[in-house]
Design a protein around this motif. Structure first.
Motif, PDB file in Angstrom:
ATOM      1  N   LYS A   9       0.366  42.376 -63.305  1.00 18.98           N
ATOM      2  CA  LYS A   9      -0.150  42.993 -62.064  1.00 18.98           C
ATOM      3  C   LYS A   9       0.552  42.348 -60.871  1.00 18.98           C
ATOM      4  CE  LYS A   9      -3.619  44.979 -64.188  1.00 18.98           C
ATOM      5  NZ  LYS A   9      -3.120  46.260 -64.555  1.00 18.98           N
ATOM      6  N   THR A  10       0.828  43.129 -59.847  1.00 15.81           N
ATOM      7  CA  THR A  10       1.335  42.528 -58.606  1.00 15.81           C
ATOM      8  C   THR A  10       0.652  43.224 -57.440  1.00 15.81           C
ATOM      9  OG1 THR A  10       3.116  44.136 -58.385  1.00 15.81           O
ATOM     10  CG2 THR A  10       3.681  42.075 -59.468  1.00 15.81           C
ATOM     11  N   GLN A  11       0.587  42.513 -56.294  1.00 11.00           N
ATOM     12  CA  GLN A  11       0.088  43.199 -55.127  1.00 11.00           C
ATOM     13  C   GLN A  11       1.157  44.222 -54.734  1.00 11.00           C
ATOM     14  OE1 GLN A  11       0.572  40.139 -55.924  1.00 11.00           O
ATOM     15  NE2 GLN A  11       0.549  38.733 -54.214  1.00 11.00           N
ATOM     16  N   VAL A  34      18.317  51.811 -60.107  1.00 10.56           N
ATOM     17  CA  VAL A  34      18.436  50.425 -59.632  1.00 10.56           C
ATOM     18  C   VAL A  34      17.219  50.073 -58.771  1.00 10.56           C
ATOM     19  CG1 VAL A  34      19.819  48.836 -58.220  1.00 10.56           C
ATOM     20  CG2 VAL A  34      20.971  50.519 -59.669  1.00 10.56           C
ATOM     21  N   GLU A  35      16.564  48.944 -59.100  1.00 12.80           N
ATOM     22  CA  GLU A  35      15.426  48.484 -58.287  1.00 12.80           C
ATOM     23  C   GLU A  35      15.661  47.047 -57.825  1.00 12.80           C
ATOM     24  OE1 GLU A  35      11.251  49.103 -59.056  1.00 12.80           O
ATOM     25  OE2 GLU A  35      11.716  50.786 -60.366  1.00 12.80           O
ATOM     26  N   PRO A  36      15.940  46.844 -56.547  1.00 10.76           N
ATOM     27  CA  PRO A  36      16.117  45.479 -56.035  1.00 10.76           C
ATOM     28  C   PRO A  36      14.808  44.701 -55.930  1.00 10.76           C
ATOM     29  CG  PRO A  36      17.205  47.115 -54.627  1.00 10.76           C
ATOM     30  CD  PRO A  36      16.300  47.864 -55.546  1.00 10.76           C
ATOM     31  N   PHE A  37      13.652  45.401 -55.916  1.00  9.54           N
ATOM     32  CA  PHE A  37      12.333  44.751 -55.794  1.00  9.54           C
ATOM     33  C   PHE A  37      11.454  45.280 -56.916  1.00  9.54           C
ATOM     34  CE2 PHE A  37      14.127  45.680 -51.584  1.00  9.54           C
ATOM     35  CZ  PHE A  37      14.104  44.449 -50.947  1.00  9.54           C
ATOM     36  N   MET A  38      11.688  44.852 -58.146  1.00  2.76           N
ATOM     37  CA  MET A  38      11.016  45.542 -59.266  1.00  2.76           C
ATOM     38  C   MET A  38       9.523  45.246 -59.372  1.00  2.76           C
ATOM     39  SD  MET A  38      12.012  43.763 -62.902  1.00  2.76           S
ATOM     40  CE  MET A  38      10.589  44.457 -63.745  1.00  2.76           C
ATOM     41  N   GLY A  39       9.060  44.063 -58.926  1.00  5.54           N
ATOM     42  CA  GLY A  39       7.637  43.730 -59.062  1.00  5.54           C
ATOM     43  C   GLY A  39       7.190  43.888 -60.504  1.00  5.54           C
ATOM     44  N   ASP A 174      18.468  38.060 -54.977  1.00  9.94           N
ATOM     45  CA  ASP A 174      18.084  38.634 -53.694  1.00  9.94           C
ATOM     46  C   ASP A 174      18.500  40.115 -53.661  1.00  9.94           C
ATOM     47  OD1 ASP A 174      17.242  37.962 -50.794  1.00  9.94           O
ATOM     48  OD2 ASP A 174      19.150  39.026 -50.550  1.00  9.94           O
ATOM     49  N   TRP A 175      17.733  40.899 -52.930  1.00 12.21           N
ATOM     50  CA  TRP A 175      17.979  42.341 -52.891  1.00 12.21           C
ATOM     51  C   TRP A 175      19.378  42.695 -52.385  1.00 12.21           C
ATOM     52  CZ3 TRP A 175      19.042  44.665 -48.189  1.00 12.21           C
ATOM     53  CH2 TRP A 175      18.753  43.909 -47.051  1.00 12.21           C
ATOM     54  N   ARG A 176      19.932  41.816 -51.506  1.00 15.32           N
ATOM     55  CA  ARG A 176      21.266  42.120 -50.965  1.00 15.32           C
ATOM     56  C   ARG A 176      22.312  42.114 -52.082  1.00 15.32           C
ATOM     57  NH1 ARG A 176      18.451  38.845 -47.926  1.00 15.32           N
ATOM     58  NH2 ARG A 176      18.077  39.317 -45.759  1.00 15.32           N
ATOM     59  N   ASP A 200       1.716  36.983 -49.817  1.00 12.81           N
ATOM     60  CA  ASP A 200       1.379  37.202 -51.218  1.00 12.81           C
ATOM     61  C   ASP A 200       2.593  37.076 -52.143  1.00 12.81           C
ATOM     62  OD1 ASP A 200      -1.067  37.754 -50.269  1.00 12.81           O
ATOM     63  OD2 ASP A 200      -0.994  39.900 -50.603  1.00 12.81           O
ATOM     64  N   TYR A 201       3.789  36.929 -51.629  1.00 18.32           N
ATOM     65  CA  TYR A 201       4.972  37.066 -52.466  1.00 18.32           C
ATOM     66  C   TYR A 201       5.722  35.769 -52.705  1.00 18.32           C
ATOM     67  CZ  TYR A 201       4.207  41.977 -51.860  1.00 18.32           C
ATOM     68  OH  TYR A 201       3.642  43.224 -51.876  1.00 18.32           O
ATOM     69  N   HIS A 202       6.524  35.789 -53.748  1.00 15.41           N
ATOM     70  CA  HIS A 202       7.460  34.708 -54.009  1.00 15.41           C
ATOM     71  C   HIS A 202       8.542  34.831 -52.946  1.00 15.41           C
ATOM     72  CE1 HIS A 202      10.127  32.159 -56.442  1.00 15.41           C
ATOM     73  NE2 HIS A 202       8.993  31.783 -56.992  1.00 15.41           N
TER      74      HIS A 202
HETATM   75  C1  LIG Z   1       5.977  45.562 -53.098  1.00 16.81           C
HETATM   76  S1  LIG Z   1       6.503  44.467 -54.364  1.00 16.81           S
HETATM   77  C2  LIG Z   1       7.251  45.580 -55.488  1.00 16.81           C
HETATM   78  C3  LIG Z   1       6.206  46.294 -56.281  1.00 16.81           C
HETATM   79  C4  LIG Z   1       6.738  47.162 -57.385  1.00 16.81           C
HETATM   80  N1  LIG Z   1       7.425  48.341 -56.893  1.00 16.81           N
HETATM   81  C5  LIG Z   1       5.583  47.573 -58.277  1.00 16.81           C
HETATM   82  O1  LIG Z   1       5.202  48.755 -58.263  1.00 16.81           O
HETATM   83  O2  LIG Z   1       5.052  46.720 -58.985  1.00 16.81           O
HETATM   84  C6  LIG Z   1       7.841  43.622 -53.647  1.00 16.81           C
HETATM   85  C7  LIG Z   1       8.620  42.696 -54.566  1.00 16.81           C
HETATM   86  O3  LIG Z   1       9.711  42.156 -53.814  1.00 16.81           O
HETATM   87  C8  LIG Z   1       9.993  40.860 -54.310  1.00 16.81           C
HETATM   88  N2  LIG Z   1      10.795  40.163 -53.288  1.00 16.81           N
HETATM   89  C9  LIG Z   1      10.400  39.489 -52.180  1.00 16.81           C
HETATM   90  N3  LIG Z   1      11.464  39.031 -51.491  1.00 16.81           N
HETATM   91  C10 LIG Z   1      12.571  39.430 -52.167  1.00 16.81           C
HETATM   92  C11 LIG Z   1      13.982  39.271 -51.963  1.00 16.81           C
HETATM   93  N4  LIG Z   1      14.471  38.610 -50.891  1.00 16.81           N
HETATM   94  N5  LIG Z   1      14.832  39.828 -52.855  1.00 16.81           N
HETATM   95  C12 LIG Z   1      14.367  40.482 -53.954  1.00 16.81           C
HETATM   96  N6  LIG Z   1      13.035  40.659 -54.206  1.00 16.81           N
HETATM   97  C13 LIG Z   1      12.152  40.143 -53.325  1.00 16.81           C
HETATM   98  C14 LIG Z   1       8.627  40.260 -54.585  1.00 16.81           C
HETATM   99  O4  LIG Z   1       8.723  39.207 -55.531  1.00 16.81           O
HETATM  100  C15 LIG Z   1       7.846  41.486 -55.093  1.00 16.81           C
HETATM  101  O5  LIG Z   1       7.854  41.517 -56.501  1.00 16.81           O
END
Ligand SMILES: C[S@@+](CC[C@H](N)C(=O)[O-])C[C@H]1O[C@@H](n2cnc3c(N)ncnc32)[C@H](O)[C@@H]1O
Length: 289
Positions: A9-11, A34-39, A174-176, A200-202
Motif C-alpha cells: 500500500k502507498t499513500q 514507463v513509470e518514473p514514480f511507480m509507488g 530519480d525520475w529525471r 509521506d514519501y521517501h
Molecule cells: C503518488 S506516489 C505514486 C503512486 C503510484 N502511482 C500508485 O498508484 O501506487 C509517488 C511516488 O514517487 C516516489 N518519489 C518521490 N520522489 C521521487 C523522485 N525524486 N524520483 C522518483 N520517485 C520519487 C515516491 O517514493 C512515491 O512512491
C-alpha cells in the motif's frame, strides 16, 4: 474488467483511478510502459504491458518487486513468514512490531517491509531524514488473521503472474534519470508526489521539482500522461493552469483514504494531463476526418 490490488500500500495509490486512466490514455501494447514514480505499481500491473520500465526513488519498493520477479519472495514464503511473525505479533503486540521495525531499519529486507507496510498505522510508507521507516503500529495485535494473510498471498500471486508474463524492469532511481532512459516510442505515465503531501514519501518533493517536471515533460516528443490534483474544497492547483492550460486534461473525483491527517484524507478532483498529439498523429487524424 476487474481492478486488482497489489500487496504493497502507498499513500496516493491509484487503484480507484485505474479504469479512468485506462480509458483516457493513448497507449497500445506495442509501446513500452514507463513509470518514473511507480509507488505500489497498481497502474502498470493492471495495464499488463508487454514491456515496462518501473522506477521509484524508494529502494524498498523496487527491491520488493525485484524479489517477486526473482522468486525469492513468493506466495508460499510470504504465507510462512506472515503466519510466523503474525503469531508473535498476536502474543507480543507493539513490542514485536517495533522489533521488526528496528530490524528492518538496520538490515532492510522485503519480508519485513511487507510486514510493516501491512501492520503500520494507515498503511503508510514514511521515512525520516536518515532514511529510517518511522510509521507507528496500527495497534491491532491480531492484524495477521488467516483471511488477511490469504488476501496478501493472493495479491503476491497475482503480481508474480503479471511480472512473469511481461517484460518488467525495476530500477531505484530519480525520475529525471528514468525520463532520460525513455524513448519517443515509449508511453510515460507520471504520478509524482503532490507538493502538499510530501512528508509521506521517501525523499522530498518541492515546488522546484514540480517546475522541473513540467519543463521536462513538455519537451517530451513521445506520449505521456501526468497525474496531479486539480482542486479540492479549499483551493485549485495553479500548477496545472500555469503549465498545462494548452494540454487535454481529464478529471475525476477521488477520495483519499490514506494519509497522516484528516486534511489529507479528503475528496479531491484528480487531473490526468495528456500529451498533445504529435504532428504526425495530428495530420493522420486530419486525414481520417
Ligand atoms: C503518488 S506516489 C505514486 C503512486 C503510484 N502511482 C500508485 O498508484 O501506487 C509517488 C511516488 O514517487 C516516489 N518519489 C518521490 N520522489 C521521487 C523522485 N525524486 N524520483 C522518483 N520517485 C520519487 C515516491 O517514493 C512515491 O512512491
Amino acid at each position: 474488467m476487474r481492478i486488482r490490488v497489489p500487496p504493497i500500500k502507498t499513500q496516493g495509490i491509484k487503484t480507484k483511478l485505474v479504469p479512468f486512466i485506462r480509458k483516457v490514455v493513448d497507449w497500445t501494447n506495442e509501446k513500452r510502459w514507463v513509470e518514473p514514480f511507480m509507488g505500489s505499481g497498481v497502474v502498470a500491473f493492471n495495464m499488463e504491458p508487454q514491456s515496462a520500465l518501473m522506477c521509484d526513488a524508494n529502494p524498498h519498493l523496487i527491491d520488493f518487486y525485484r524479489s517477486i520477479q526473482n522468486r525469492s519472495v513468493c506466495a508460499k514464503s510470504v504465507r510462512e513468514f506472515l503466519e510466523l511473525e503474525g503469531e508473535s505479533l498476536r502474543k507480543r503486540g507493539s513490542d514485536h512490531f517495533y522489533e521488526i521495525r528496528s530490524r528492518f531499519n538496520k538490515n532492510p529486507n522485503p519480508f519485513d517491509f511487507l510486514f510493516l507496510n501491512r501492520s503500520c498505522f494507515n498503511g503508510m510508507i514514511r521515512f525520516n531524514r536518515k532514511g529510517a521507516f518511522n510509521v507507528p503500529f496500527c495497534r491491532k495485535p491480531d492484524r495477521f488473521r488467516a483471511a488477511y494473510i490469504t488476501k496478501i498471498v493472493n495479491q503476491i500471486d497475482w503480481v508474480a503472474d503479471v511480472i512473469s508474463r511481461c517484460d518488467f524492469e525495476f530500477k531505484t532511481q530519480d525520475w529525471r534519470v528514468t525520463l532520460s532512459q525513455s524513448s519517443d516510442e515509449d508511453f510515460v505515465y507520471l504520478d509524482p508526489p503532490y507538493v502538499a503531501r510530501t512528508t509521506d514519501y521517501h525523499g522530498s518533493w518541492s515546488t522546484a521539482d514540480d517546475d522541473d517536471l513540467a519543463a521536462l515533460v513538455k519537451k517530451r516528443i513521445g506520449n505521456f500522461a501526468l497525474s496531479t490534483w486539480l482542486e479540492n474544497r479549499y483551493r485549485r492547483n495553479s500548477y496545472v493552469d500555469e503549465n498545462f492550460s494548452e494540454y487535454p486534461i481529464h478529471t475525476q473525483e477521488h477520495f483519499y483514504h490514506l494519509g497522516a491527517t484528516e486534511t489529507l484524507r479528503n475528496s479531491i478532483t484528480e487531473a490526468l494531463i495528456i500529451s498533445q498529439p504529435t504532428v504526425k498523429q495530428a495530420s493522420s487524424h486530419l486525414k481520417a476526418a
